[in-house]
Write a protein that holds these residues in place. Structure first.
Motif, short mmCIF file in Angstrom:
data_model
loop_
_atom_site.label_atom_id
_atom_site.label_comp_id
_atom_site.label_asym_id
_atom_site.label_seq_id
_atom_site.Cartn_x
_atom_site.Cartn_y
_atom_site.Cartn_z
N PHE A 103 -3.10 -1.12 5.27
CA PHE A 103 -3.99 -1.89 5.60
C PHE A 103 -5.26 -1.86 4.56
O PHE A 103 -5.75 -2.89 4.19
N VAL A 104 -5.46 -0.64 4.06
CA VAL A 104 -6.47 -0.51 2.70
C VAL A 104 -6.03 -1.37 1.53
O VAL A 104 -6.83 -2.12 1.08
N TYR A 105 -4.82 -1.42 1.22
CA TYR A 105 -4.19 -2.00 0.16
C TYR A 105 -4.37 -3.71 0.37
O TYR A 105 -4.74 -4.12 -0.60
N LEU A 106 -4.09 -4.00 1.49
CA LEU A 106 -4.17 -5.36 1.75
C LEU A 106 -5.58 -5.85 1.72
O LEU A 106 -5.69 -7.07 1.19
N LEU A 107 -6.47 -5.18 2.59
CA LEU A 107 -8.01 -5.50 2.60
C LEU A 107 -8.43 -5.48 1.14
O LEU A 107 -9.26 -6.49 0.78
N LEU A 108 -8.16 -4.58 0.25
CA LEU A 108 -8.68 -4.65 -1.10
C LEU A 108 -8.25 -6.07 -1.88
O LEU A 108 -8.98 -6.52 -2.45
N ASN A 109 -6.80 -6.31 -1.79
CA ASN A 109 -6.35 -7.45 -2.39
C ASN A 109 -6.75 -8.77 -1.92
O ASN A 109 -7.14 -9.68 -2.75
N LEU A 110 -7.21 -8.48 -0.88
CA LEU A 110 -7.87 -9.94 -0.15
C LEU A 110 -8.93 -10.05 -0.32
O LEU A 110 -9.66 -11.12 -0.84
N SER A 111 -9.97 -9.12 -0.73
CA SER A 111 -11.23 -8.96 -1.00
C SER A 111 -11.32 -9.51 -2.65
O SER A 111 -12.22 -10.33 -2.83
N PHE A 112 -10.79 -9.02 -3.38
CA PHE A 112 -10.58 -9.13 -4.77
C PHE A 112 -10.21 -10.53 -4.96
O PHE A 112 -10.47 -11.36 -5.81
N ALA A 113 -9.21 -11.00 -4.25
CA ALA A 113 -8.72 -12.55 -4.33
C ALA A 113 -9.76 -13.52 -3.91
O ALA A 113 -9.84 -14.66 -4.59
N TYR A 114 -10.53 -13.11 -3.07
CA TYR A 114 -11.46 -13.92 -2.43
C TYR A 114 -12.65 -14.14 -3.54
O TYR A 114 -13.14 -15.13 -3.86
N LEU A 115 -12.99 -12.92 -4.26
CA LEU A 115 -13.84 -13.09 -5.45
C LEU A 115 -13.27 -13.92 -6.63
O LEU A 115 -14.02 -14.86 -7.14
N TYR A 116 -12.02 -13.84 -6.67
CA TYR A 116 -11.49 -14.57 -7.81
C TYR A 116 -11.55 -16.19 -7.58
O TYR A 116 -12.04 -17.11 -8.39
N TYR A 117 -11.21 -16.39 -6.24
CA TYR A 117 -11.45 -17.45 -5.91
C TYR A 117 -12.98 -18.36 -5.69
O TYR A 117 -13.18 -19.31 -6.20
N LEU A 118 -13.86 -17.43 -5.66
CA LEU A 118 -15.41 -17.82 -5.56
C LEU A 118 -15.68 -18.05 -7.22
O LEU A 118 -16.43 -18.95 -7.38
N ILE A 119 -15.24 -17.31 -8.01
CA ILE A 119 -15.65 -17.61 -9.34
C ILE A 119 -14.92 -18.70 -9.87
O ILE A 119 -15.54 -19.54 -10.70
N GLY A 120 -13.66 -19.03 -9.44
CA GLY A 120 -12.91 -19.96 -9.87
C GLY A 120 -11.61 -19.56 -10.23
O GLY A 120 -11.48 -19.08 -11.37
N VAL A 121 -10.49 -20.18 -9.77
CA VAL A 121 -9.44 -20.09 -10.27
C VAL A 121 -8.81 -20.40 -11.62
O VAL A 121 -8.00 -19.93 -12.05
N GLU A 122 -9.87 -21.51 -12.06
CA GLU A 122 -9.51 -22.10 -13.22
C GLU A 122 -9.97 -21.10 -14.37
O GLU A 122 -9.55 -21.17 -15.54
N HIS A 123 -10.44 -19.91 -13.96
CA HIS A 123 -10.94 -18.78 -14.88
C HIS A 123 -9.55 -17.72 -14.85
O HIS A 123 -9.83 -16.71 -15.52
N LEU A 124 -8.59 -17.89 -14.23
CA LEU A 124 -7.31 -17.18 -14.14
C LEU A 124 -6.33 -17.92 -14.97
O LEU A 124 -5.76 -18.97 -14.31
N ALA A 125 -5.92 -17.90 -16.27
CA ALA A 125 -4.99 -18.48 -16.85
C ALA A 125 -3.61 -18.27 -16.30
O ALA A 125 -2.98 -17.45 -15.96
N GLY A 126 -3.06 -19.42 -16.03
CA GLY A 126 -1.27 -19.30 -15.52
C GLY A 126 -1.42 -19.76 -14.10
O GLY A 126 -0.05 -19.53 -13.44
N VAL A 127 -2.28 -19.88 -13.55
CA VAL A 127 -2.52 -20.13 -11.94
C VAL A 127 -1.81 -21.53 -11.78
O VAL A 127 -2.39 -22.51 -12.34
N ASP A 128 -0.98 -21.54 -10.52
CA ASP A 128 -0.71 -23.02 -10.15
C ASP A 128 -1.72 -23.70 -9.50
O ASP A 128 -2.01 -23.24 -8.41
N MET A 129 -2.28 -24.87 -10.20
CA MET A 129 -3.32 -25.57 -9.84
C MET A 129 -2.93 -26.62 -8.84
O MET A 129 -3.74 -27.80 -8.70
N THR A 130 -1.75 -26.88 -8.48
CA THR A 130 -1.25 -28.08 -7.88
C THR A 130 -1.76 -28.16 -6.45
O THR A 130 -2.17 -29.20 -5.94
#
Length: 318
Positions: free
Chosen positions: A70-97
């Motif tokens: 639960f802690v592992y998934l919660l941390l990953n979901l939280s940081f994924a949401y932060l990356y999503y708020l920053i903008g996934v265009e700031h992650l090189a290699g992301v599938d933008m389709t």
């Protein structure tokens, strides 16, 4: 003055296990069937109530693994949401389709950063994304260090599996009767220098005041050097026994309980282990004899059948 000193000396020598004399409620055990003290604390501070390390060490393995997941998934979901708020265009290699694939790419990048795996397909671009990735790497190092410590603590903590018979018996013994119960080490590891103490507790009324009293019961044998098979604990009910003259009716009226404390040395961990248990008055069988648990396999070994620990025959008392 002499009378006062005598009363003080008598009170000082009064046996008490630490429960006190005021625990006199009907049908309330002092020690629960799983060996825990039947005392609930209220008014604790949050830190004392939480008792984090003790909880994480003592919870079951299933709960522990689900908590880690639960802690592992919660941390990953939280940081994924932060990356999503920053903008996934700031992650090189992301599938933008599509948006769906963008979020899950951010999630799995988070998992790679948290565990410091870093496959290299996705990388942060710019200060904001790099800063969050750095924080996540730090969080991952701390989380896995804590989990590693907890795993070591759980594996290195002695956990005795001493089984007790469901009932204590009043059984014939020599030319009198005796209180008996049976115990066995369920695990294959060995316990040495095993000691047992048995205390008889009951509520007594004097001058209209009910107080709980405690009496240590003398055992036929209170210590063994080795504990490879089952052990039947015996207290002979002689005239000098605190249990002498008791009946099922008197025990019920006094809310009687028999409290057991065991301790020994686990040879695997070279550490002290202990176990508590109790029998309430209605868990006594008057007129019983335990059936054998140990038998020869017909070759060179003995077989100890743990399934027979509770089995007994009804017999007449002396």
């Amino acid at each position: 003055m002499q009378k006062k000193n005598t009363l003080v000396e008598k009170e000082r020598n009064r046996q008490d296990l630490g429960f006190g004399t005021k625990m006199t409620d009907r049908r309330t055990r002092l020690i629960t069937k799983n060996g825990q003290f039947n005392v609930k604390r209220v008014g604790q501070s949050f830190d004392a109530w939480l008792n984090t390390y003790n909880r994480l060490i003592t919870i079951s393995w299933i709960k522990f693994f689900f908590l880690v997941l639960f802690v592992y998934l919660l941390l990953n979901l939280s940081f994924a949401y932060l990356y999503y708020l920053i903008g996934v265009e700031h992650l090189a290699g992301v599938d933008m389709t599509n948006t769906h694939s963008q979020f899950w790419d951010a999630f799995f990048f988070s998992a790679q950063s948290l565990t410091t795996v870093g496959y290299g397909r996705i990388a942060p671009i710019g200060f904001a994304a790099s800063f969050v990735a750095g924080l996540e790497s730090l969080a991952g190092l701390m989380m896995f260090a804590i989990i590693t410590g907890l795993l070591y603590g759980r594996f290195s903590r002695p956990n005795p599996r001493i089984l007790f018979s469901k009932n204590a018996l009043i059984a014939p013994y020599l030319d009198t009767n005796a209180l008996m119960f049976r115990m066995v080490n369920e695990k294959s590891n060995q316990i040495i220098n095993m000691e047992v103490s048995l205390v008889f507790s009951k509520v007594e009324e004097k001058n209209g005041v009910r107080n709980r009293q405690y009496y240590g019961l003398t055992l036929e044998r209170s210590k063994v050097n080795f504990f490879p098979t089952n052990w039947t604990i015996v207290h002979a009910i002689t005239e000098d026994s605190p249990f002498y003259g008791e009946t099922p009716e008197t025990l019920a009226a006094a809310d009687a309980e028999f409290m057991i404390a065991t301790q020994g040395i686990d040879d695997t961990f070279a550490d002290a282990v202990h176990k508590r248990h109790s029998y309430f008055h209605d868990e006594l069988v008057w007129g019983g004899k335990f059936k054998p648990m140990l038998e020869n396999d017909g070759e060179e070994s003995y077989i100890l059948d743990l399934r027979k620990i509770h089995d007994y025959d009804l017999v007449a008392l002396n």
